[in-house]
Enzyme design. Structure first.
Site, PDB file in Angstrom:
ATOM      1  N   ASP A  11       2.440  -0.928   3.050  1.00  0.00           N
ATOM      2  CA  ASP A  11       1.280  -1.027   2.186  1.00  0.00           C
ATOM      3  C   ASP A  11       0.201  -1.839   2.892  1.00  0.00           C
ATOM      4  O   ASP A  11       0.380  -3.042   3.117  1.00  0.00           O
ATOM      5  CB  ASP A  11       1.707  -1.696   0.879  1.00  0.00           C
ATOM      6  CG  ASP A  11       0.588  -1.857  -0.131  1.00  0.00           C
ATOM      7  OD1 ASP A  11      -0.598  -1.650   0.221  1.00  0.00           O
ATOM      8  OD2 ASP A  11       0.901  -2.220  -1.271  1.00  0.00           O
ATOM      9  N   VAL A  34      -5.275   5.076  -0.765  1.00  0.00           N
ATOM     10  CA  VAL A  34      -5.601   3.786  -0.157  1.00  0.00           C
ATOM     11  C   VAL A  34      -6.779   3.141  -0.882  1.00  0.00           C
ATOM     12  O   VAL A  34      -6.778   1.937  -1.147  1.00  0.00           O
ATOM     13  CB  VAL A  34      -5.951   3.971   1.344  1.00  0.00           C
ATOM     14  CG1 VAL A  34      -6.493   2.696   1.948  1.00  0.00           C
ATOM     15  CG2 VAL A  34      -4.738   4.445   2.119  1.00  0.00           C
ATOM     16  N   ASP A  35      -7.785   3.935  -1.193  1.00  0.00           N
ATOM     17  CA  ASP A  35      -8.995   3.431  -1.850  1.00  0.00           C
ATOM     18  C   ASP A  35      -8.645   2.723  -3.157  1.00  0.00           C
ATOM     19  O   ASP A  35      -9.052   1.581  -3.400  1.00  0.00           O
ATOM     20  CB  ASP A  35      -9.955   4.595  -2.085  1.00  0.00           C
ATOM     21  CG  ASP A  35     -11.370   4.168  -2.463  1.00  0.00           C
ATOM     22  OD1 ASP A  35     -11.722   2.992  -2.264  1.00  0.00           O
ATOM     23  OD2 ASP A  35     -12.116   5.034  -2.938  1.00  0.00           O
TER      24      ASP A  35
END
Length: 173
Positions: A11, A34-35
Site C-alpha cells: 500500500d 490509488v487516488d
C-alpha cells in the site's frame, strides 16, 4: 543508476517517503484506486489544496502534474499526475504517460525531493496495458534519475504488476 530504483509490493500510503505520486484524475478531487486511497489516508487537507489548484487552473490535464502537501500520509508531498485513459494506443497515450512521469520529475527537481514512490499510473481503471506502462515508466524514470534523487520506489498493489516490474528490472536493471 537503477540501483536507486526499489520495487515494493503493498500500500503506497503506508510507505514513508519524501513524496508519493498519486495516479489522479483531472478533477483532482479523489476517485478510486490509488487516488481514493491517498485522499482517504491523507485527509481533508489534500482535498483542500487540490480544490485551490482547481480554482486557480481548472484541474490537471492528462500528462501533467501538480504538488500538494501530504496531510496525514508518511510523506512531505503528494505529486498528483494524470495519466491517459487507454483507447487503443493510437491517440497519443504512450506520450501522455511518458509526459506524466517527466512532469513528476520536474516537480521532484523543483522541490529538491530525494525519495519518491510511484504507483502504476493508468494501469487500473484507465486500462493502460501493464507491461507497456512499466516499460514507459522505467525509461522515463531512468532518463530523469540523477544524483540528487536517492531512491525511487515502484509500489505495486497487486501481484501481476509486481511480477511485470520484477521481470523488467531483471532484464534492464
Amino acid at each position: 543508476m537503477s540501483d536507486k530504483i526499489k520495487l515494493l509490493q503493498g500500500d503506497i500510503t503506508q510507505i514513508p517517503v519524501e513524496a508519493m505520486v498519486n495516479a489522479a484524475n483531472s478533477s483532482l478531487l479523489g476517485g478510486g484506486g490509488v487516488d481514493g486511497a491517498i485522499h482517504r489516508a491523507g485527509g481533508k487537507s489534500i482535498l483542500e489544496e487540490c480544490r485551490a489548484i482547481r480554482a486557480r487552473q481548472g484541474g490537471c490535464k492528462e500528462g501533467d502534474a501538480v504538488i500538494t502537501g501530504a496531510g496525514n500520509l508518511p510523506a512531505r508531498y503528494v505529486i498528483h499526475t494524470v495519466g491517459p485513459v487507454w483507447n487503443g494506443g493510437q491517440n497519443g497515450e504512450p506520450d501522455l504517460l511518458r509526459s506524466a512521469y517527466h512532469r513528476c520529475f520536474d516537480l521532484i527537481d523543483e522541490h529538491k525531493i530525494k525519495s519518491v514512490s510511484f504507483p502504476n499510473i493508468s494501469t487500473g481503471i484507465y486500462r493502460f496495458p501493464k507491461t507497456l506502462a512499466a516499460e514507459i515508466a522505467f525509461e522515463a524514470i531512468s532518463a530523469r534519475l540523477h544524483e540528487a534523487v536517492e531512491q525511487v520506489n515502484i509500489v505495486c498493489f497487486e501481484q501481476e504488476s509486481y511480477a511485470i516490474w520484477h521481470n523488467l528490472l531483471q532484464q534492464r536493471g
